[in-house]
Enzyme design. Structure first.
Site, PDB file in Angstrom:
ATOM      1  N   ASP A  69      -1.553  -0.135  -7.255  1.00 51.79           N
ATOM      2  CA  ASP A  69      -1.095  -1.471  -6.867  1.00 51.79           C
ATOM      3  C   ASP A  69      -2.323  -2.365  -6.714  1.00 51.79           C
ATOM      4  O   ASP A  69      -3.472  -1.913  -6.758  1.00 51.79           O
ATOM      5  CB  ASP A  69      -0.231  -1.429  -5.601  1.00 51.79           C
ATOM      6  CG  ASP A  69       0.690  -2.654  -5.522  1.00 51.79           C
ATOM      7  OD1 ASP A  69       0.455  -3.637  -6.265  1.00 51.79           O
ATOM      8  OD2 ASP A  69       1.643  -2.642  -4.727  1.00 51.79           O
TER       9      ASP A  69
HETATM   10  C1  BGC Z   1       2.737  -5.790  -5.191  1.00 54.49           C
HETATM   11  C2  BGC Z   1       3.284  -5.162  -6.455  1.00 54.49           C
HETATM   12  C3  BGC Z   1       3.123  -6.117  -7.612  1.00 54.49           C
HETATM   13  C4  BGC Z   1       1.668  -6.524  -7.731  1.00 54.49           C
HETATM   14  C5  BGC Z   1       1.390  -7.470  -8.886  1.00 54.49           C
HETATM   15  C6  BGC Z   1       1.345  -6.344  -5.386  1.00 54.49           C
HETATM   16  O1  BGC Z   1       0.889  -7.035  -4.285  1.00 54.49           O
HETATM   17  O2  BGC Z   1       2.760  -4.834  -4.165  1.00 54.49           O
HETATM   18  O3  BGC Z   1       4.630  -4.814  -6.271  1.00 54.49           O
HETATM   19  O4  BGC Z   1       3.583  -5.524  -8.794  1.00 54.49           O
HETATM   20  O5  BGC Z   1       1.274  -7.167  -6.528  1.00 54.49           O
HETATM   21  O6  BGC Z   1       1.939  -8.695  -8.692  1.00 54.49           O
END
Ligand code: BGC
Length: 738
Positions: A286
């Protein structure tokens, strides 16, 4: 047939554009020869996902110019939030024409509930219990996203959560592992279609592996602490289902499990995900979470963080640059085997081949067609259909559907005429395209006089124009209270310690209630809220969540009775935040019930929820009778048919979601008081009955036990419950024998 024929025809035309078998094929020879030619820098590039140009929100100082240099040098493999279709095409041109090896890029986005046409938030869609329609919504999302050049999605979210304080419950399918598995699979089928070669599909990435929905106190990014039985029986099933469905990618979560951050959790990633579950696709971190290993206190520095994540088989690092900055030196120092990097690069290139990017790197970017492919009339029609099916009627004292005799309708509250009803994570959704409640009502109730007042504050208990609200209410035959949470109160980094309707909105309701004009609460929300006062004081409550682009039309059709509500809750609504976590599939305590002083109870409020899991009313009534089991003994390899008669005892046709729950009465560990094991929809005319049958085999009785350290089925007594919710059902027992 439940849906208009044209809806399927549109789907079929799209799906037949380029039908491909689900087996994506092998590209070993091409991948081998590419890997042989790649420098370490180019390999690391494939492992790096960079934030796109023009993305002003966050970043590590990268400007568009840096990104262009990186692309040309082969220093990046995927771009997150890439800008518009022209940017995508130009970036891809640079990658394939100006980088040494011409490896095409992935373009990533969070397509969570639509791209341009916005569907209700996922928690809402799960309340439809309608996997066919959920799949269709995600197919449309994939068509629209693919036409804008997106090839790799960051969704669906499969985190099971029992805590409505956590803002991200909005992005998932609620508290039940079975329902969440069904919905997760439907979303993946929608995104990935018949195969990634199809130009209208995108890679699905199931997230967040794992346990993120169990953050302590509901506070985002917080610690998670549960045993392996909870991990495997509650949190793992939707991920398992996703892998069975052929999901292309898995994203790790931000939390720790067993005191180890998941992005570096070798036993969970290497042994469970890759080994036991056999996942061969891309694992992505993530956002910035590899760097966060240092803040967790699990890695000393970027070098160690890189080693830990790679050891866990994390292929792509999202946003942060630990891989970029340390892999070369780790290889040079003999601390990292290049085979680990090659394996990650191989998994990434495999998906690029499967997508067909090497044959046509621009295949996704429909520069010429984008306008005709997005936000089309058929797409909007599906958005309206699923919005109607997602709404849950929580109370109705005969006020709904709104009678023809009602001549004057007043709408009051911040959502009365608001287009801000798409909810968070609404991709390229444009609020100016959203149909407001007022607009929907004016269209649907063109013969009525409709007045409205868009007052109310979400954040402060600010003074209200009380006299105006009172006058508006007094001069109407019916008041619609358009209240709820603003979108900023749910999704990521939006945990709440309270679950009330915020700001000064409750005062609006009190003023209306004092006038004694009949009132219906239309609740806009991203999570279960504590609305006990409304249950006591208003005549009807319809939970519409964040209903998406067609929200106003969908609500008005439900209020008019043109659509008879059929949605059922997929998350328990507590009475009070102090009860949280509150979920239907809990264990029995040693002191259940509430009659004794020393039973497991609160002394100030009842134990039970305000609205249980699986609950939702209709404009008609359904009666359950005659629950029968085909036999009372089940052999390990056999099946029992459990059937029940459902009768529509009301005056209008309606649809009912018939739910099957099972309890394992005695186990080698304690088992939940009930678990959802299946559900079926029946559509019944007034007065009509139907027999609904479920087949129960031992696979439904399986669970993971820390005693056997395995998935087991135990002989003994089981209770079958079939009913209208987790709290209202008929029951019979059977015995499993070996
Ligand atoms: C979130 C993810 C997301 C990523 C990209 C993160 O902060 O937890 O779910 O896919 O950002 O936007």
């Amino acid at each position: 047939m439940r849906y208009p024929l044209w809806m399927f025809l549109v789907g079929l035309v799209c799906l037949s554009c380029n039908p491909q078998p689900k087996n994506e094929g092998h590209y070993d020879l091409q991948i081998d020869s590419l890997i042989q030619e790649m420098t370490t820098y180019e390999k690391v590039g494939q492992l790096y996902q960079c934030l796109g140009r023009g993305h002003a929100r966050v970043g590590d100082g990268e400007k568009a110019r840096d990104l262009i240099e990186l692309v040309k040098a082969g220093g990046v493999g995927s771009i997150l939030v890439p800008g518009d279709v022209h940017d995508v095409a130009e970036m891809q041109r640079m990658a394939v024409e100006e980088s040494r090896l011409g490896i095409p890029l992935f373009f990533n986005y969070d397509v969570i509930h639509g791209f341009k046409t916005i569907f209700p938030v996922p928690l809402a869609m799960s309340c439809s219990w309608d996997a066919t329609l959920v799949q269709r919504a995600h197919e449309i999302a994939a068509i629209e996203a693919a036409s804008a050049g997106i090839s790799y999605n960051h969704g669906p979210m499969a985190d099971v959560s029992r805590d409505p304080r956590w803002g991200r419950v909005m992005e998932g399918n609620g508290e039940d592992p079975h329902l969440s598995s069904v919905m997760t699979q439907a979303a993946i089928r929608g995104f990935q279609g018949p195969g990634l070669h199809d130009s209208h599909t995108i890679i699905a990435c199931v997230k967040h592996f794992i346990g993120y929905g169990a953050v302590e106190g509901g506070r985002d990014y917080n610690t998670v602490d549960f045993g392996e039985e909870t991990l495997r029986n509650i949190h793992l099933p939707p991920f398992l289902a996703a892998i069975d469905e052929g999901v292309g990618s898995v994203m790790t979560s931000f939390n720790v499990v067993g005191s180890v951050p998941t992005v570096a959790h070798e036993p969970l990633l290497r042994e469970v995900l890759r080994g036991e579950l056999g996942f061969e696709g891309i694992v992505i971190s993530d956002f910035g979470s590899i760097g966060e290993l240092i803040k967790h206190g699990y890695a000393r520095d970027a070098t160690q963080a890189t080693l830990q994540a790679l050891q866990g088989t994390v292929d792509i690092e999202m946003q942060s640059r630990n891989y970029h900055e340390t892999i070369q030196q780790l290889i040079d120092a003999g601390q990292l085997d290049v085979a680990i990097i090659d394996a990650a690069v191989r998994r990434i290139l495999q998906k690029k081949f499967e997508l067909g990017l090497f044959e046509n790197p621009y295949r996704f970017a429909a520069v010429e067609q984008i306008d005709s492919l997005t936000l089309s009339i058929p797409h909007r029609a599906v958005a309206k259909e699923i919005a109607k099916r997602s709404m849950v009627l929580l109370k109705n004292e005969g006020l709904l559907p709104i009678s023809d005799k009602i001549e004057r309708i007043a709408i009051v509250g911040p959502f009365a005429n608001s287009q801000d009803i798409l909810g968070r994570w609404s991709a390229k959704g444009d609020t100016s395209e959203a149909v407001t409640l007022l607009a929907g009502m004016q269209k649907q109730f063109s013969g009525a006089q409709i007045t409205w007042l868009g007052v109310g504050d979400f954040w402060k208990n600010a003074p209200l124009p009380e006299k105006k609200i009172k006058e508006l209410s007094e001069s109407a035959d019916l008041v619609i209270l358009a209240l709820g949470e603003p979108k900023e109160m749910s999704a990521e980094a939006a945990s709440r310690a309270t679950l009330t309707i915020p700001g000064n909105q409750n005062r609006i309701a009190e003023i209306v209630e004092e006038t004694s004009t009949p009132a219906v609460l239309i609740l806009f929300n991203g999570r279960p809220l504590t609305i006990g006062w409304y249950q006591e004081n208003v005549d009807a409550i319809l939970d519409v969540w964040f209903p998406g682009t067609e929200g106003g039309n969908a609500i008005a059709e439900v209020l008019a009775g043109e659509y008879n509500p059929s949605g059922k809750l997929t998350m328990t609504f507590p009475r009070h935040v102090g009860q949280v976590p509150l979920y239907y599939n809990h264990y029995s305590t040693g002191r259940p019930g509430t009659s004794s002083r020393y039973s497991s109870k609160y002394i100030d409020i009842p134990n039970g929820p305000l609205y249980p899991f699986g609950f939702g009313l209709s404009y008609t009534d359904f009666e359950y009778s005659d629950l029968k089991l085909s036999k009372e003994e089940l052999m390990l390899t056999g099946h029992i048919e459990a059937s029940v008669t459902v009768t529509n005892t009301g005056n209008v046709a309606g649809e009912e979601i018939v739910q099957l729950y099972i309890r394992d009465l005695v186990g080698e560990i304690v088992r939940p008081v009930k678990e959802l094991k299946g559900f079926k929809m029946v559509n019944l005319k007034a007065g009509e009955s139907e027999t609904v049958t479920f087949s129960i085999g031992s696979e439904l009785l399986k669970y993971w036990s820390p005693v056997s350290h395995d998935y087991i089925v135990e002989p003994g007594q089981f209770t079958v419950m079939i009913g209208t919710s987790s709290a209202a059902y008929l029951e019979r027992n059977f015995e499993l024998t070996d």
